[in-house]
Design a protein around this motif. Structure first.
Motif, PDB file in Angstrom:
ATOM      1  N   ASP A  60       0.859  -1.185   0.000  1.00  0.00           N
ATOM      2  CA  ASP A  60       0.000   0.000   0.000  1.00  0.00           C
ATOM      3  C   ASP A  60       0.898   1.239   0.000  1.00  0.00           C
ATOM      4  OD1 ASP A  60      -1.630   2.162   0.598  1.00  0.00           O
ATOM      5  OD2 ASP A  60      -2.660   1.200   2.275  1.00  0.00           O
ATOM      6  N   GLY A  61       1.046   1.850  -1.163  1.00  0.00           N
ATOM      7  CA  GLY A  61       1.927   2.993  -1.302  1.00  0.00           C
ATOM      8  C   GLY A  61       1.341   4.303  -0.842  1.00  0.00           C
ATOM      9  N   THR A  62       0.086   4.321  -0.455  1.00  0.00           N
ATOM     10  CA  THR A  62      -0.523   5.538   0.087  1.00  0.00           C
ATOM     11  C   THR A  62      -0.404   5.570   1.600  1.00  0.00           C
ATOM     12  OG1 THR A  62      -2.079   5.656  -1.777  1.00  0.00           O
ATOM     13  CG2 THR A  62      -2.638   6.910   0.215  1.00  0.00           C
ATOM     14  N   ASN A  63      -0.793   4.490   2.241  1.00  0.00           N
ATOM     15  CA  ASN A  63      -0.673   4.406   3.702  1.00  0.00           C
ATOM     16  C   ASN A  63       0.699   3.936   4.157  1.00  0.00           C
ATOM     17  OD1 ASN A  63      -3.412   5.145   4.553  1.00  0.00           O
ATOM     18  ND2 ASN A  63      -4.025   3.294   3.468  1.00  0.00           N
ATOM     19  N   GLU A  64       1.568   3.566   3.202  1.00  0.00           N
ATOM     20  CA  GLU A  64       2.946   3.142   3.481  1.00  0.00           C
ATOM     21  C   GLU A  64       2.982   1.956   4.436  1.00  0.00           C
ATOM     22  OE1 GLU A  64       4.596   4.168   1.336  1.00  0.00           O
ATOM     23  OE2 GLU A  64       4.568   6.320   1.042  1.00  0.00           O
ATOM     24  N   LYS A  65       2.252   0.914   4.066  1.00  0.00           N
ATOM     25  CA  LYS A  65       2.195  -0.315   4.838  1.00  0.00           C
ATOM     26  C   LYS A  65       2.203  -1.514   3.897  1.00  0.00           C
ATOM     27  CE  LYS A  65      -0.781   1.369   8.635  1.00  0.00           C
ATOM     28  NZ  LYS A  65       0.172   1.092   9.736  1.00  0.00           N
ATOM     29  N   VAL A  66       2.472  -2.664   4.467  1.00  0.00           N
ATOM     30  CA  VAL A  66       2.119  -3.927   3.832  1.00  0.00           C
ATOM     31  C   VAL A  66       1.005  -4.524   4.668  1.00  0.00           C
ATOM     32  CG1 VAL A  66       2.861  -6.270   3.303  1.00  0.00           C
ATOM     33  CG2 VAL A  66       4.385  -4.347   2.818  1.00  0.00           C
ATOM     34  N   TRP A  67      -0.134  -4.718   4.039  1.00  0.00           N
ATOM     35  CA  TRP A  67      -1.275  -5.319   4.713  1.00  0.00           C
ATOM     36  C   TRP A  67      -1.195  -6.835   4.588  1.00  0.00           C
ATOM     37  CZ3 TRP A  67      -4.095  -2.099   7.572  1.00  0.00           C
ATOM     38  CH2 TRP A  67      -4.146  -0.742   7.215  1.00  0.00           C
ATOM     39  N   ILE A  68      -1.572  -7.537   5.634  1.00  0.00           N
ATOM     40  CA  ILE A  68      -1.608  -8.996   5.631  1.00  0.00           C
ATOM     41  C   ILE A  68      -3.064  -9.423   5.602  1.00  0.00           C
ATOM     42  CG2 ILE A  68      -0.912 -11.100   6.821  1.00  0.00           C
ATOM     43  CD1 ILE A  68       1.206  -9.361   8.282  1.00  0.00           C
ATOM     44  N   LEU A  69      -3.431 -10.171   4.559  1.00  0.00           N
ATOM     45  CA  LEU A  69      -4.810 -10.623   4.384  1.00  0.00           C
ATOM     46  C   LEU A  69      -4.883 -12.134   4.546  1.00  0.00           C
ATOM     47  CD1 LEU A  69      -4.850  -7.770   3.053  1.00  0.00           C
ATOM     48  CD2 LEU A  69      -6.315  -8.740   1.269  1.00  0.00           C
ATOM     49  N   ASP A  70      -5.941 -12.608   5.171  1.00  0.00           N
ATOM     50  CA  ASP A  70      -6.268 -14.029   5.114  1.00  0.00           C
ATOM     51  C   ASP A  70      -6.717 -14.321   3.688  1.00  0.00           C
ATOM     52  OD1 ASP A  70      -7.239 -16.595   6.848  1.00  0.00           O
ATOM     53  OD2 ASP A  70      -8.669 -16.131   5.244  1.00  0.00           O
ATOM     54  N   ARG A  71      -6.010 -15.190   2.989  1.00  0.00           N
ATOM     55  CA  ARG A  71      -6.290 -15.350   1.557  1.00  0.00           C
ATOM     56  C   ARG A  71      -7.662 -15.953   1.292  1.00  0.00           C
ATOM     57  NH1 ARG A  71      -5.445 -18.675  -2.934  1.00  0.00           N
ATOM     58  NH2 ARG A  71      -4.696 -20.432  -1.680  1.00  0.00           N
TER      59      ARG A  71
END
Length: 203
Positions: free
Chosen positions: A135-146
């Protein structure tokens, strides 16, 4: 069929030798070609429906239920042969079968203006339980349950220090489960995050 419009990413399916393209900065679609010959095979838009090129992208007004892609910024295939597509400006991931049949949708920080789903990669456990979204706007890597596409965690923050991001843009994993994040604009680097097992993320 014959003209791409701002393609942002691609994936080659080795079993069928089909080239799946995130044709999404001008066109708003996934388009598929034969990787050997370049022959056009098929394309689709949001929810597997035909795309409407007359709909204007609204980068600062995300609509997680839009009937059209805002843009198509990334594409990846999981081991169970599902296609994951980033609709960046609408803050969502849509999942399809290889023929374009819509399967499900997940929303990532849905109210964020400017887009959240820049890139996607998968964990390296046999079932690929997690999806990682840059996420280049919030400057995070989000972890999703696939399986559910629900957000279960994140790591990173804005900045130039180690473990921080300046426009996190691209993401990949290796066979050991390490995560690589590429930054664009003034980020100008790739960082590697070592997988140490499940639990709170640390840097």
């Amino acid at each position: 069929p014959d003209h791409l419009g701002g393609p942002a990413n691609f994936y080659v399916e080795p079993k069928t030798n089909e080239l799946f393209i995130a044709d999404g900065n001008i066109n708003k679609r996934v388009v598929v070609y034969d990787a050997a010959t370049g022959k056009y095979l098929r394309h689709w838009g949001a929810y597997g429906k035909p795309p409407d090129d007359s709909v204007q992208m609204k980068p600062d007004s995300p609509d997680v239920n839009s009937s059209q892609f805002g843009d198509v910024h990334c594409i990846a295939m999981s081991r169970d042969r599902l296609i994951y597509v980033c609709d960046r400006v609408n803050n969502r991931i849509q999942v399809f079968r290889q023929d374009g049949t819509f399967v499900k949708q997940g929303v990532v920080a849905g109210s964020t203006p400017g887009g959240t789903t820049y890139g996607i990669a998968f964990s390296q456990d046999p079932e690929q339980r997690f999806a990682y979204v840059a996420d280049g706007t919030n400057e995070k890597v989000w972890i999703l349950d696939r399986a559910s596409l629900e957000t279960v965690g994140s790591f990173g923050s804005g900045g130039h220090f180690g473990g921080q991001f300046t426009t996190a843009h691209s993401i990949a994993t290796d066979q050991q489960g390490n995560i690589y994040v590429g930054e664009t604009w003034e980020g100008k680097r790739v960082q590697r995050f070592t997988y140490v097992g499940q639990g709170p993320a640390s840097r």
